[in-house]
Design a protein around this motif. Sequence first.
Motif, PDB file in Angstrom:
ATOM      1  N   THR A 283       0.835  -1.198   0.000  1.00 59.07           N
ATOM      2  CA  THR A 283       0.000   0.000   0.000  1.00 59.07           C
ATOM      3  C   THR A 283       0.876   1.257   0.000  1.00 59.07           C
ATOM      4  OG1 THR A 283      -1.631  -1.257   1.246  1.00 59.07           O
ATOM      5  CG2 THR A 283      -1.916   1.129   1.212  1.00 59.07           C
ATOM      6  N   ALA A 284       1.981   1.195   0.744  1.00 57.63           N
ATOM      7  CA  ALA A 284       2.912   2.322   0.776  1.00 57.63           C
ATOM      8  C   ALA A 284       3.561   2.543  -0.593  1.00 57.63           C
ATOM      9  CB  ALA A 284       3.980   2.087   1.845  1.00 57.63           C
ATOM     10  N   LYS A 285       3.874   1.458  -1.275  1.00 57.93           N
ATOM     11  CA  LYS A 285       4.448   1.556  -2.636  1.00 57.93           C
ATOM     12  C   LYS A 285       3.484   2.299  -3.561  1.00 57.93           C
ATOM     13  CE  LYS A 285       8.455  -0.493  -3.029  1.00 57.93           C
ATOM     14  NZ  LYS A 285       9.570   0.361  -3.407  1.00 57.93           N
ATOM     15  N   VAL A 286       2.204   1.926  -3.476  1.00 62.20           N
ATOM     16  CA  VAL A 286       1.185   2.546  -4.323  1.00 62.20           C
ATOM     17  C   VAL A 286       1.071   4.039  -4.009  1.00 62.20           C
ATOM     18  CG1 VAL A 286      -1.286   2.603  -4.850  1.00 62.20           C
ATOM     19  CG2 VAL A 286      -0.098   0.392  -4.655  1.00 62.20           C
ATOM     20  N   ALA A 287       1.029   4.362  -2.711  1.00 62.97           N
ATOM     21  CA  ALA A 287       0.896   5.771  -2.304  1.00 62.97           C
ATOM     22  C   ALA A 287       2.100   6.591  -2.767  1.00 62.97           C
ATOM     23  CB  ALA A 287       0.744   5.859  -0.783  1.00 62.97           C
ATOM     24  N   THR A 288       3.276   5.995  -2.713  1.00 63.36           N
ATOM     25  CA  THR A 288       4.498   6.694  -3.115  1.00 63.36           C
ATOM     26  C   THR A 288       4.515   6.938  -4.626  1.00 63.36           C
ATOM     27  OG1 THR A 288       5.652   5.635  -1.266  1.00 63.36           O
ATOM     28  CG2 THR A 288       7.016   6.626  -2.980  1.00 63.36           C
ATOM     29  N   ALA A 289       4.090   5.940  -5.384  1.00 64.44           N
ATOM     30  CA  ALA A 289       4.035   6.090  -6.847  1.00 64.44           C
ATOM     31  C   ALA A 289       3.057   7.193  -7.236  1.00 64.44           C
ATOM     32  CB  ALA A 289       3.618   4.764  -7.491  1.00 64.44           C
ATOM     33  N   ARG A 290       1.912   7.212  -6.559  1.00 62.65           N
ATOM     34  CA  ARG A 290       0.924   8.243  -6.892  1.00 62.65           C
ATOM     35  C   ARG A 290       1.433   9.633  -6.511  1.00 62.65           C
ATOM     36  NH1 ARG A 290      -5.623   8.376  -5.914  1.00 62.65           N
ATOM     37  NH2 ARG A 290      -5.886  10.546  -6.567  1.00 62.65           N
ATOM     38  N   PHE A 291       2.075   9.737  -5.351  1.00 61.66           N
ATOM     39  CA  PHE A 291       2.638  11.030  -4.959  1.00 61.66           C
ATOM     40  C   PHE A 291       3.633  11.520  -6.003  1.00 61.66           C
ATOM     41  CE2 PHE A 291       5.753  13.867  -3.213  1.00 61.66           C
ATOM     42  CZ  PHE A 291       4.999  14.760  -2.477  1.00 61.66           C
ATOM     43  N   TYR A 292       4.526  10.637  -6.418  1.00 65.91           N
ATOM     44  CA  TYR A 292       5.523  11.039  -7.423  1.00 65.91           C
ATOM     45  C   TYR A 292       4.830  11.568  -8.683  1.00 65.91           C
ATOM     46  CZ  TYR A 292       9.713  11.131 -10.277  1.00 65.91           C
ATOM     47  OH  TYR A 292      10.749  11.565 -11.073  1.00 65.91           O
ATOM     48  N   ALA A 293       3.823  10.839  -9.142  1.00 72.12           N
ATOM     49  CA  ALA A 293       3.127  11.242 -10.370  1.00 72.12           C
ATOM     50  C   ALA A 293       2.484  12.619 -10.221  1.00 72.12           C
ATOM     51  CB  ALA A 293       2.073  10.195 -10.740  1.00 72.12           C
ATOM     52  N   GLU A 294       1.851  12.854  -9.074  1.00 70.65           N
ATOM     53  CA  GLU A 294       1.074  14.085  -8.900  1.00 70.65           C
ATOM     54  C   GLU A 294       1.913  15.297  -8.522  1.00 70.65           C
ATOM     55  OE1 GLU A 294      -3.339  12.283  -7.877  1.00 70.65           O
ATOM     56  OE2 GLU A 294      -2.102  12.960  -6.209  1.00 70.65           O
ATOM     57  N   HIS A 295       3.127  15.064  -8.028  1.00 73.22           N
ATOM     58  CA  HIS A 295       3.916  16.194  -7.525  1.00 73.22           C
ATOM     59  C   HIS A 295       5.271  16.365  -8.198  1.00 73.22           C
ATOM     60  CE1 HIS A 295       1.088  17.131  -4.275  1.00 73.22           C
ATOM     61  NE2 HIS A 295       0.814  15.846  -4.347  1.00 73.22           N
ATOM     62  N   ILE A 296       5.731  15.371  -8.906  1.00 70.92           N
ATOM     63  CA  ILE A 296       7.050  15.487  -9.538  1.00 70.92           C
ATOM     64  C   ILE A 296       6.940  15.231 -11.043  1.00 70.92           C
ATOM     65  CG2 ILE A 296       9.442  14.654  -9.511  1.00 70.92           C
ATOM     66  CD1 ILE A 296       8.960  13.895  -6.517  1.00 70.92           C
ATOM     67  N   LEU A 297       6.344  14.108 -11.409  1.00 67.84           N
ATOM     68  CA  LEU A 297       6.197  13.788 -12.832  1.00 67.84           C
ATOM     69  C   LEU A 297       5.424  14.872 -13.576  1.00 67.84           C
ATOM     70  CD1 LEU A 297       6.818  11.627 -14.963  1.00 67.84           C
ATOM     71  CD2 LEU A 297       4.761  10.408 -14.263  1.00 67.84           C
TER      72      LEU A 297
ATOM     73  N   SER B 306      -0.384  20.219  -8.742  1.00 62.07           N
ATOM     74  CA  SER B 306       0.025  19.611  -7.465  1.00 62.07           C
ATOM     75  C   SER B 306      -0.919  20.020  -6.344  1.00 62.07           C
ATOM     76  CB  SER B 306       1.445  20.054  -7.083  1.00 62.07           C
ATOM     77  OG  SER B 306       2.398  19.444  -7.912  1.00 62.07           O
ATOM     78  N   ILE B 307      -1.243  21.316  -6.298  1.00 61.75           N
ATOM     79  CA  ILE B 307      -2.055  21.834  -5.193  1.00 61.75           C
ATOM     80  C   ILE B 307      -3.498  21.360  -5.294  1.00 61.75           C
ATOM     81  CG2 ILE B 307      -2.948  23.934  -4.085  1.00 61.75           C
ATOM     82  CD1 ILE B 307      -0.418  25.375  -5.251  1.00 61.75           C
ATOM     83  N   VAL B 308      -4.095  21.568  -6.466  1.00 62.00           N
ATOM     84  CA  VAL B 308      -5.538  21.362  -6.604  1.00 62.00           C
ATOM     85  C   VAL B 308      -5.894  19.888  -6.771  1.00 62.00           C
ATOM     86  CG1 VAL B 308      -7.564  21.952  -7.995  1.00 62.00           C
ATOM     87  CG2 VAL B 308      -5.814  23.685  -7.540  1.00 62.00           C
ATOM     88  N   GLU B 309      -5.051  19.126  -7.477  1.00 58.14           N
ATOM     89  CA  GLU B 309      -5.368  17.718  -7.744  1.00 58.14           C
ATOM     90  C   GLU B 309      -4.583  16.745  -6.870  1.00 58.14           C
ATOM     91  OE1 GLU B 309      -4.911  16.903 -11.915  1.00 58.14           O
ATOM     92  OE2 GLU B 309      -5.980  18.721 -12.511  1.00 58.14           O
ATOM     93  N   GLY B 310      -3.497  17.232  -6.264  1.00 61.95           N
ATOM     94  CA  GLY B 310      -2.583  16.285  -5.613  1.00 61.95           C
ATOM     95  C   GLY B 310      -2.594  16.290  -4.099  1.00 61.95           C
ATOM     96  N   ALA B 311      -3.555  16.995  -3.488  1.00 62.78           N
ATOM     97  CA  ALA B 311      -3.529  17.113  -2.021  1.00 62.78           C
ATOM     98  C   ALA B 311      -3.645  15.750  -1.343  1.00 62.78           C
ATOM     99  CB  ALA B 311      -4.642  18.043  -1.547  1.00 62.78           C
ATOM    100  N   GLY B 312      -4.468  14.890  -1.905  1.00 60.85           N
ATOM    101  CA  GLY B 312      -4.718  13.593  -1.278  1.00 60.85           C
ATOM    102  C   GLY B 312      -3.463  12.756  -1.109  1.00 60.85           C
ATOM    103  N   SER B 313      -2.597  12.783  -2.103  1.00 61.69           N
ATOM    104  CA  SER B 313      -1.421  11.906  -2.033  1.00 61.69           C
ATOM    105  C   SER B 313      -0.360  12.425  -1.068  1.00 61.69           C
ATOM    106  CB  SER B 313      -0.828  11.678  -3.429  1.00 61.69           C
ATOM    107  OG  SER B 313      -0.452  12.884  -4.035  1.00 61.69           O
ATOM    108  N   VAL B 314      -0.490  13.678  -0.626  1.00 62.07           N
ATOM    109  CA  VAL B 314       0.464  14.201   0.362  1.00 62.07           C
ATOM    110  C   VAL B 314       0.258  13.519   1.716  1.00 62.07           C
ATOM    111  CG1 VAL B 314       1.166  16.268   1.645  1.00 62.07           C
ATOM    112  CG2 VAL B 314       0.676  16.431  -0.802  1.00 62.07           C
TER     113      VAL B 314
END
Lengths: 322, 322
Positions: A283-297, B306-314
């Motif tokens: 579950t942590a792997k999934v959360a980390t992948a999604r974070f990367y996509a939404e904030h870095i990719l 990041s802000i508007v769509e990515g809050a959940g993954s933080v």
Amino acid sequence: MGYLVGEENRGLEYMFIMMNSARYAVGMQGIAIAERAYQKAVSFAKDRVQSRPVDGSIKSSLPIIHHPDIKRMLMTMRAYTEGCRAMAAVAAAAYDAAHHHPDAEVQRQNQAFYEFMVPLVKGYSTEMSQEVTSLGVQVHGGMGFIEETGAAQYYRDARILTIYEGTTAIQANDLVGRKTARDGGQTAKGIAAQIERTEAELASRDSLDARAVLKRLKLARETFIEVVEFVACQSKASPNAVFAGSVPYLMLAGNLVVGWQLARSLLVAEDLAKAGTDVAFMTAKVATARFYAEHILNKAPGIRDSIVEGAGSVTALALEAF
Amino acid sequence: MGYLVGEENRGLEYMFIMMNSARYAVGMQGIAIAERAYQKAVSFAKDRVQSRPVDGSIKSSLPIIHHPDIKRMLMTMRAYTEGCRAMAAVAAAAYDAAHHHPDAEVQRQNQAFYEFMVPLVKGYSTEMSQEVTSLGVQVHGGMGFIEETGAAQYYRDARILTIYEGTTAIQANDLVGRKTARDGGQTAKGIAAQIERTEAELASRDSLDARAVLKRLKLARETFIEVVEFVACQSKASPNAVFAGSVPYLMLAGNLVVGWQLARSLLVAEDLAKAGTDVAFMTAKVATARFYAEHILNKAPGIRDSIVEGAGSVTALALEAF
């Protein structure tokens, strides 16, 4: 008096065996120091008590790891580090296949893939190590600037990694010239085609996480292809314009490949979690992948614009005006 | 024994007069150290000879300032520094008007503008000083890591600036809470309306530079409004989601305001250059404004996502998983 090591007239060739291995190793240094900075920051953030939660849910102060911006910093550190480690592992596997696979054509493909990866493992992982170790200091607040805490040393030590064994710009020249322009972008587009297959797998999932990653991966990959075409087509006609964007191109390629590897890890982790294997870890792997996509990719389109539309302003200023 | 300074029960209020002034001053430290790092890097880049030009135009090695990636780094340093200095100057002028303008309504508007600017001058200018001093080291290559060169000291010294007198996250909390959510985003939208007027002036010019800046400024301003609405509407209902994006919001707002000030300087510089005043200086101003727009201001849409769509993954990762 001197000693001849190996055969005459093969010194440069020998040097480059050492150099390619050294570049990969420096990338690993970046990943290792980033991991250490992350672990230290997590440990501090779980221990240090300061301020009540922003949502007012508790009326007393909490360990700072509960605060959203601390989570944002720790997730950034974690996602970069895990992702670059995955990229480095995939590059190492390609190196092995390039040397030991029974099929000569598979060997050749893996060698080309590995050679494309070396400047990314070196350049991208060490650039990210600057940001990660800096965030490590930031998580510590004032304590981060205090020598005995240790966070500042990671930050200082990481600073050499984008310089030695070839600066990031030298890695980027290699990526632009030998790894992209020389074969007309074929290796780069081959990697993009592999990424497209990962996108198809993501599209077959019904999870929100897979969908969120798919959206950013697809956009980043399309962006990358546009830049590869720009680099491949313009490197002869407008070398100054292409090399003005060489480091951004390296950062875009590294960003995409790391996002891709994390997307692949998400696919595996979802399956294993569903099968009940190491559920918390998966579950942590999934959360980390999604974070990367939404904030870095998701930085990819901005980088493309800089490279493709912004080359002129890099070199516009007169030398005397600096 | 203790001494009472000033009147009883006004200590916190006095402290905040000091603190607001200190925050502005730390922002100026960021700008000052960035300027010094830039000057040192330019001086080194004009002196250090290494490698032939990538376009093959000359067959001998050149000072590294001729290489496109060195120009990219120096332009980044220059654009950030000039732009943040312009932002700080505009904030200071508003402070003066807030205290000395004859019209009370103008005073009030300027006070609100100044208060919105303080976390940007502090937060954005010090964050940019990390990047600029790091680039200063990078321009020096291996020499940058050598203590006697001096570039590494700027890098280390800058590192405290995002921490003391309130970390960037504390500035961002101030920007989200007191400066944006409290008046429902009205001050922020008022600034956006001022930026729109600058856009109209840019649109009236026929220069390619003005057009290039306009395109990015407009997009960044529209992006900013979306984020302001998100912050203003969600800060009560979903405080964790808003605060997960608080630092990115600060970076977006700072990026926009700096890009705006450089756009204003472009308008002035174009007029003066046309009138024959300090043509070389004015031409450099225009080139710097355009570089900022094409390479830094264009990061705005990625930050919005990041802000508007990515809050959940933080905040998705379980605490035990860190």
